[in-house]
Design a protein around this motif. Structure first.
Motif, PDB file in Angstrom:
ATOM      1  N   ASP A  73       0.825  -1.211   0.000  1.00 35.49           N
ATOM      2  CA  ASP A  73       0.000   0.000   0.000  1.00 35.49           C
ATOM      3  C   ASP A  73       0.859   1.261   0.000  1.00 35.49           C
ATOM      4  N   VAL A  74       2.007   1.200   0.646  1.00 33.20           N
ATOM      5  CA  VAL A  74       2.913   2.357   0.665  1.00 33.20           C
ATOM      6  C   VAL A  74       3.510   2.581  -0.715  1.00 33.20           C
ATOM      7  N   LEU A  75       3.966   1.506  -1.362  1.00 31.44           N
ATOM      8  CA  LEU A  75       4.544   1.632  -2.698  1.00 31.44           C
ATOM      9  C   LEU A  75       3.500   2.127  -3.699  1.00 31.44           C
ATOM     10  N   GLU A  76       2.268   1.656  -3.579  1.00 26.96           N
ATOM     11  CA  GLU A  76       1.203   2.124  -4.467  1.00 26.96           C
ATOM     12  C   GLU A  76       0.917   3.607  -4.242  1.00 26.96           C
ATOM     13  N   ALA A  77       0.976   4.041  -2.995  1.00 31.50           N
ATOM     14  CA  ALA A  77       0.732   5.460  -2.698  1.00 31.50           C
ATOM     15  C   ALA A  77       1.839   6.332  -3.282  1.00 31.50           C
ATOM     16  N   ILE A  78       3.087   5.864  -3.214  1.00 30.72           N
ATOM     17  CA  ILE A  78       4.198   6.613  -3.815  1.00 30.72           C
ATOM     18  C   ILE A  78       4.007   6.705  -5.318  1.00 30.72           C
ATOM     19  N   THR A 117       9.469   7.806   5.404  1.00 30.09           N
ATOM     20  CA  THR A 117      10.332   7.531   6.546  1.00 30.09           C
ATOM     21  C   THR A 117      10.114   6.088   6.977  1.00 30.09           C
ATOM     22  N   VAL A 118      11.199   5.303   6.971  1.00 27.74           N
ATOM     23  CA  VAL A 118      11.143   3.900   7.366  1.00 27.74           C
ATOM     24  C   VAL A 118      11.694   3.757   8.782  1.00 27.74           C
ATOM     25  N   GLY A 170      10.272  -1.768  10.467  1.00 25.26           N
ATOM     26  CA  GLY A 170      10.144  -1.948   9.022  1.00 25.26           C
ATOM     27  C   GLY A 170       8.957  -1.216   8.427  1.00 25.26           C
ATOM     28  N   LYS A 171       8.209  -0.482   9.266  1.00 28.11           N
ATOM     29  CA  LYS A 171       7.025   0.220   8.798  1.00 28.11           C
ATOM     30  C   LYS A 171       7.398   1.597   8.247  1.00 28.11           C
TER      31      LYS A 171
END
Length: 327
Positions: A111-116, A129-130, A135-136
């Protein structure tokens, strides 16, 4: 984000959607000579398929082996270092004894990669920010001036759309300029309303739009990672486009023309809704003065100036009071 790293992001999203396990490696630090800059991405699939690069091919084979054998079985990001010693640097082919530090994320969040990816598609800049302890990732609005950060607690990096060049006019010079812009990793859009150019530029990866340049600029949206270059030599087309471009956040605005014609153009623009400060943003005659005469040479001079401005390199002021060769 350049085209290579954007393709890594797209591939990682597709692989995760199809059920593969995927690890993402990011270059977080380099010492000595390094072929890939900080922030570069590499995605590794569980079957060994890979896209992107972190070293230009020096360490990828070993990294793939380590990811498949060890890292994909883990939950938290892991730091991997290559080239600590001269012997190891030579073993992995790192140039000049260079050292490479990578953060490998074995469980990137889809979901994070899709948002980027969505923010890049809408020409937005996003900061990620990781938290290395979990790992979140956390996403927030970013800007291109934010520094890359990586320490023992977090990694923070910024992702944005590709640099874009909008070319007004579809003539021969535009063709060469578009080709060099593509080679320099710009997204390229060519605008021309004239019927004789209705077929557009027959080049893969170049978007041709038939329409009035000023209207099209408003439609596509010009932002701070966009360069606008007017090359028709027709004031009816170039000046209208320049009026919109100079009022926009475009990082570069340039126009073809001699020094005398450039001064006349600036005087004309001041008669419309363009301020003196905005007019002074115009780079004209377009391109660095390198003695260029032919269309490909002029295109080289244009790209050289655009790239210099992109990286904040000072451009010598052009004297519009003397008539000299355009470039």
């Amino acid at each position: 984000m350049n085209s290579t790293d954007l393709s890594v992001l797209k591939a990682a999203v597709d692989w995760l959607k199809s059920g593969h396990r995927v690890a993402i490696a990011t270059v977080v630090q380099t010492w000595g000579s390094a072929p890939r800059p900080i922030g570069s991405w590499l995605a590794i699939r569980d079957d060994g398929q890979v896209t992107g690069s972190v070293s230009g091919g020096c360490v990828e084979d070993d990294l793939i082996r380590r990811v498949q054998a060890e890292i994909l079985t883990r939950d938290l990001p892991e730091m991997v270092v290559y080239g600590v010693s001269q012997k190891e640097a030579a073993r992995f082919g790192l140039p000049c004894g260079g050292t490479l530090r990578l953060l490998v994320e074995p469980k990137p969040e889809l979901d994070v990669l899709e948002a980027i990816l969505a923010s890049i598609s809408s020409h937005q800049i996003t900061s990620r920010t990781v938290d290395l302890s979990t790992g979140k990732s956390k996403l927030e609005s970013g800007n291109r001036n934010e520094a890359f950060i990586c320490n023992d607690k977090l990694m923070k990096t910024t992702y944005g759309p590709r640099w874009r060049m909008v070319i007004i006019g579809a003539g021969q010079l535009s063709l060469y300029t578009a080709d060099f812009a593509l080679a320099s990793d710009f997204e390229v859009i060519v605008i021309d309303p004239r019927d004789e150019y209705a077929e557009g530029i027959n080049r893969e990866h170049i978007q041709f739009i038939k329409g009035m340049p000023d209207d099209v600029l408003l439609e596509i949206g010009v932002d701070s990672h966009t360069a606008v270059v007017a090359l028709t030599h027709d004031p009816k087309l170039d000046d209208m486009a320049l009026m919109e471009a100079l009022k926009s956040p475009a990082f570069y605005v340039g126009a073809l023309g001699s020094r005398v014609n450039t001064q006349k153009r600036k005087d004309r623009l001041l008669e419309f809704d363009v301020t003196q400060e905005q007019v002074e943003r115009l780079h004209g005659p377009v391109g660095l003065f390198i003695g260029a005469l032919t269309p490909p040479e002029i295109a080289v001079s244009i790209l050289a100036e655009v790239i210099a401005v992109k990286y904040g390199i000072p451009i010598p002021k052009k004297n519009l009071n003397k008539e000299k060769p355009d470039r």
